[in-house]
Design an enzyme around this catalytic site. Structure first.
Site, PDB file in Angstrom:
ATOM      1  N   SER A 152      -5.410   0.297   3.753  1.00 39.67           N
ATOM      2  CA  SER A 152      -4.497   1.218   4.439  1.00 39.67           C
ATOM      3  C   SER A 152      -5.020   2.650   4.385  1.00 39.67           C
ATOM      4  O   SER A 152      -6.110   2.928   4.868  1.00 39.67           O
ATOM      5  CB  SER A 152      -3.088   1.076   3.842  1.00 39.67           C
ATOM      6  OG  SER A 152      -2.127   1.712   4.634  1.00 39.67           O
ATOM      7  N   ASP A 233       1.019  -7.044  11.257  1.00 38.91           N
ATOM      8  CA  ASP A 233       1.175  -5.847  10.426  1.00 38.91           C
ATOM      9  C   ASP A 233       2.243  -4.931  11.022  1.00 38.91           C
ATOM     10  O   ASP A 233       2.136  -4.502  12.165  1.00 38.91           O
ATOM     11  CB  ASP A 233      -0.164  -5.102  10.355  1.00 38.91           C
ATOM     12  CG  ASP A 233      -0.191  -4.025   9.284  1.00 38.91           C
ATOM     13  OD1 ASP A 233       0.822  -3.321   9.118  1.00 38.91           O
ATOM     14  OD2 ASP A 233      -1.236  -3.887   8.625  1.00 38.91           O
ATOM     15  N   HIS A 268       0.907  -6.302   6.139  1.00 41.47           N
ATOM     16  CA  HIS A 268       0.212  -5.169   5.527  1.00 41.47           C
ATOM     17  C   HIS A 268       0.118  -5.283   4.000  1.00 41.47           C
ATOM     18  O   HIS A 268      -0.465  -4.426   3.350  1.00 41.47           O
ATOM     19  CB  HIS A 268       0.976  -3.886   5.886  1.00 41.47           C
ATOM     20  CG  HIS A 268       0.194  -2.619   5.722  1.00 41.47           C
ATOM     21  ND1 HIS A 268      -0.791  -2.227   6.608  1.00 41.47           N
ATOM     22  CD2 HIS A 268       0.252  -1.625   4.788  1.00 41.47           C
ATOM     23  CE1 HIS A 268      -1.290  -1.060   6.238  1.00 41.47           C
ATOM     24  NE2 HIS A 268      -0.689  -0.686   5.125  1.00 41.47           N
TER      25      HIS A 268
END
Length: 290
Positions: A152, A233, A268
């Site tokens: 991320s 995600d 995610h």
């Protein structure tokens, strides 16, 4: 130079995962924490190393505890360093007001805005200070054989640090991989907020220095990049992997050098990261042990 102070140590897959802290000059004389995994073969000499950069709200512990990297790192004889994601306790007004900016959200930049510039220097902390402190401590880590990965916000950091090292001619890292990286921060809400907050030049400064989609277009020469993201995600609108892939192709890099994979139905979370952790460790091992 500051010295590492050991806080804990656990045997793990025949090696050891050790938590340290030290007084960080790069972060404005604040305590910095990190975890280091050393595989069992490190007792015989220096081993190659992976630098792992965590995402928003994470600490040095999240990936060490939930990422699923150490079994394969131990088998390959590779160390892993897990830094924190920001300074802690700088006492800056607004530092703890938002989950995506300030504490836990250093964005791996060297801040130039006067409010943040003393402490929020994560780029220097990761690229210069940590290797210097670890080498000075005598730990058996070979920084001439180093690669980088992240998740991320940390995937953004990994790409930026990797590409910047190539553009500077230092070639610090042999390879780079990322899970769900923020690939084009200058055009998405997370990145715009971070750049406008930390950088005196705002988004324009960030686009030039810290946007991987911009940087890949400037690179001449070989790169070794693997990116995975989940098609389910919930933050995909913040990531823009398609923009990075397009920029890489326009720059002349094919799938042998820049591989961007959408993994069906993954989100995610660290459930996603841990699913593909083994593939990423083995990807890096191919370059670190060449």
């Amino acid at each position: 130079m500051a010295k590492l102070e050991q806080l804990s140590c656990s045997k793990h897959f025949g090696g050891k995962l050790t938590k340290y802290k030290f007084r960080s000059t790069a972060l404005g004389d604040l305590d910095a924490r990190l975890n280091i995994f050393l595989p069992g073969n490190s007792v015989h000499g220096k081993v190659p190393v992976l630098m792992y950069l965590g995402g928003l709200t994470c600490t040095e512990d999240n990936a060490a505890q939930k990422g699923g990297f150490m079994r394969d790192a131990a088998a390959e004889g590779i160390a892993i360093i897990f830094p924190d994601t920001s300074p802690r306790g700088a006492g800056i007004r607004g530092e703890d007001d938002h989950w995506d900016f300030g504490t836990g959200a250093g964005w791996y930049v060297d801040a130039t805005h006067p409010q943040w510039a003393k402490h929020y220097r994560m780029f220097t902390h990761v690229t210069q200070e940590l290797p210097q402190i670890i080498e000075a401590s005598g730990l058996p880590v070979d920084f001439s054989r180093q690669s980088i990965l992240g998740h991320s916000m940390g995937g953004h950091g990994a790409l930026v640090l990797y590409l910047t090292s190539i553009l500077s001619g230092r070639n610090t890292y042999r390879s780079c991989s990322a899970f769900s990286p923020v690939c084009a921060p200058s055009v998405v809400p997370w990145g715009i907020k971070g750049f406008n907050g930390y950088l005196a030049g705002g988004v324009e400064e960030g686009r030039d220095k810290y946007d991987a989609t911009t940087l890949i277009g400037k690179v001449k020469g070989p790169v070794n990049i693997l990116i995975d993201y989940g098609t389910a995600d919930e933050f995909k609108h913040q990531l823009k992997p398609d923009l990075f892939a397009d920029a890489a192709r326009k720059a002349g890099f094919d799938e042998s050098q820049v591989r961007v994979r959408g993994q069906d139905d993954y989100d995610h979370s660290y459930y996603f990261v841990s699913t593909f952790a083994s593939e990423h460790v083995k990807f890096h091992a191919g370059f670190l042990k060449a």
